[in-house]
Design an enzyme around this catalytic site. Structure first.
Site, PDB file in Angstrom:
ATOM      1  N   HIS A 180     -26.128   6.084 -20.507  1.00  0.00           N
ATOM      2  CA  HIS A 180     -24.902   5.284 -20.449  1.00  0.00           C
ATOM      3  C   HIS A 180     -23.667   6.197 -20.415  1.00  0.00           C
ATOM      4  O   HIS A 180     -22.785   6.034 -19.561  1.00  0.00           O
ATOM      5  CB  HIS A 180     -24.850   4.363 -21.667  1.00  0.00           C
ATOM      6  N   GLU A 181     -23.612   7.152 -21.323  1.00  0.00           N
ATOM      7  CA  GLU A 181     -22.440   8.034 -21.397  1.00  0.00           C
ATOM      8  C   GLU A 181     -22.345   8.958 -20.185  1.00  0.00           C
ATOM      9  O   GLU A 181     -21.257   9.215 -19.672  1.00  0.00           O
ATOM     10  CB  GLU A 181     -22.459   8.835 -22.704  1.00  0.00           C
ATOM     11  N   HIS A 214     -20.901   7.155 -17.305  1.00  0.00           N
ATOM     12  CA  HIS A 214     -19.428   7.177 -17.364  1.00  0.00           C
ATOM     13  C   HIS A 214     -18.912   8.471 -16.732  1.00  0.00           C
ATOM     14  O   HIS A 214     -17.945   8.461 -15.962  1.00  0.00           O
ATOM     15  CB  HIS A 214     -18.945   7.102 -18.813  1.00  0.00           C
ATOM     16  N   HIS A 233     -17.587  -0.059 -17.490  1.00  0.00           N
ATOM     17  CA  HIS A 233     -18.490  -1.110 -17.956  1.00  0.00           C
ATOM     18  C   HIS A 233     -18.515  -2.282 -16.976  1.00  0.00           C
ATOM     19  O   HIS A 233     -17.508  -2.599 -16.343  1.00  0.00           O
ATOM     20  CB  HIS A 233     -18.063  -1.595 -19.343  1.00  0.00           C
ATOM     21  N   TYR A 243     -22.062  -4.550 -21.821  1.00  0.00           N
ATOM     22  CA  TYR A 243     -22.126  -4.704 -23.269  1.00  0.00           C
ATOM     23  C   TYR A 243     -22.811  -6.020 -23.646  1.00  0.00           C
ATOM     24  O   TYR A 243     -22.955  -6.934 -22.823  1.00  0.00           O
ATOM     25  CB  TYR A 243     -20.719  -4.668 -23.868  1.00  0.00           C
TER      26      TYR A 243
END
Length: 312
Positions: free
Chosen positions: A213-214, A217, A223, A269
């Protein structure tokens, strides 16, 4: 007298003839005794007449290896997010509650250079090499032990198996990602230049899906619930959001790459993110039941978008 002599002569003649004839052998005259072994029916070999006993090991169904049939027991010592039913967004936000850094959308370091993955002249993208691969150097802090290093390396290897992205240990490159054990899980958006921090706190962020996930980014993706067309797919329940956290739900001017909204994206999320009362802050508008986000890693559309954005 003559009659007498005649009788005597007859008797003598008969006696002489009886001596001349051979006396038959009594064994030949008597009926031969047949061999009882020949007359009796031969005793057949009972082993040949009886049905052969079949090998019960061949007739019985072979016992299958129960280790192959039973689901393999997962290593409970693994620090993998797949063993944790909590949505990664919830894990990230819980870890970031201890962070003093100002974070956009819960885990993004603010940048004055760009907004989402729209950036001038692709300045937020990592360059592609002559071999067609996008090699991104990174370093890992000495705070992480060998086991944690293994999880990070394995999580980044998943990008290489499905995209043209290659996260490689830094040698002397100027621009690189520095994986550090800071307070929380967060990253910059896209390529910043020089050393850019990507935090994976040892006590809550070293999980496969959170790592991916990071790093996603860092590739330039925001998101899913903040993409420009999100109101067609989800409803934001502003009354259920912690007032100070409402800024995290502002829409972004994103490049959606003409791809559909992905409820299962690794970048989405959970439905209760930043909730002030335990109720949903994000409600899907899908006609069928859907679960927001996931714990498994990059979704199919996450992978397709990486390949589209970087021309893999």
């Amino acid at each position: 007298m003559t009659l007498y002599r005649a009788s005597v002569l007859l008797l003598l003649l008969m006696a002489s003839q009886s001596q001349a004839l051979p006396v038959p052998d009594t064994e030949d005259l008597l009926p031969q005794e047949e061999s009882t072994e020949d007359l009796l029916p031969q005793e057949e070999n009972t082993e040949d007449l009886l049905p052969q006993e079949e090998n019960t090991e061949d007739l019985l169904p072979q016992e299958e290896n129960t280790e192959d049939l039973l689901p393999q027991e997962e290593n409970t010592e693994s620090n993998d997010i797949e063993d944790n039913t909590e949505n990664i967004g919830e894990k990230i936000l819980a870890s970031n509650n201890q962070s003093a850094a100002f974070l956009e959308e819960g885990d993004l370091l603010p940048s004055s250079k760009r907004n989402a993955i729209k950036c001038g002249y692709n300045s937020c993208l990592w360059p592609k090499g002559p071999d067609g691969l996008v090699s991104i150097p990174y370093t890992v802090s000495r705070d992480f032990n060998s086991y944690e290093n293994g999880i990070i390396s394995s999580a980044l290897g998943s990008f290489a198996s499905k995209t043209c992205i290659r996260f490689v240990p830094r040698r002397s490159e100027r621009d690189f990602i520095s994986v550090e054990n800071q307070a929380g899980c967060f990253s910059s958006l896209g390529k910043q230049g020089w050393r850019q921090v990507l935090s994976l706190n040892k006590n809550g962020c070293v999980y496969t899906a959170i790592i991916q996930h990071e790093f996603n980014h860092a590739l330039g993706f925001k998101h899913e619930q903040t993409r420009s067309d999100r109101d067609q797919y989800v409803r934001i329940n502003w009354n259920n959001i912690i007032p100070d956290m409402a800024y995290n739900f502002e829409k972004s001017d994103t490049n959606n790459l003409n791809t559909p909204y992905d409820y299962t994206s690794l970048m989405h999320y959970a439905s209760t993110a930043f909730s002030n009362n335990g109720h949903d802050t994000i409600t899907p508008l899908s006609p069928r039941p859907v679960k927001l986000g996931q714990t498994q890693g990059l979704s199919d559309w996450d992978i397709k978008r990486i390949n589209m954005l970087y021309g893999c």
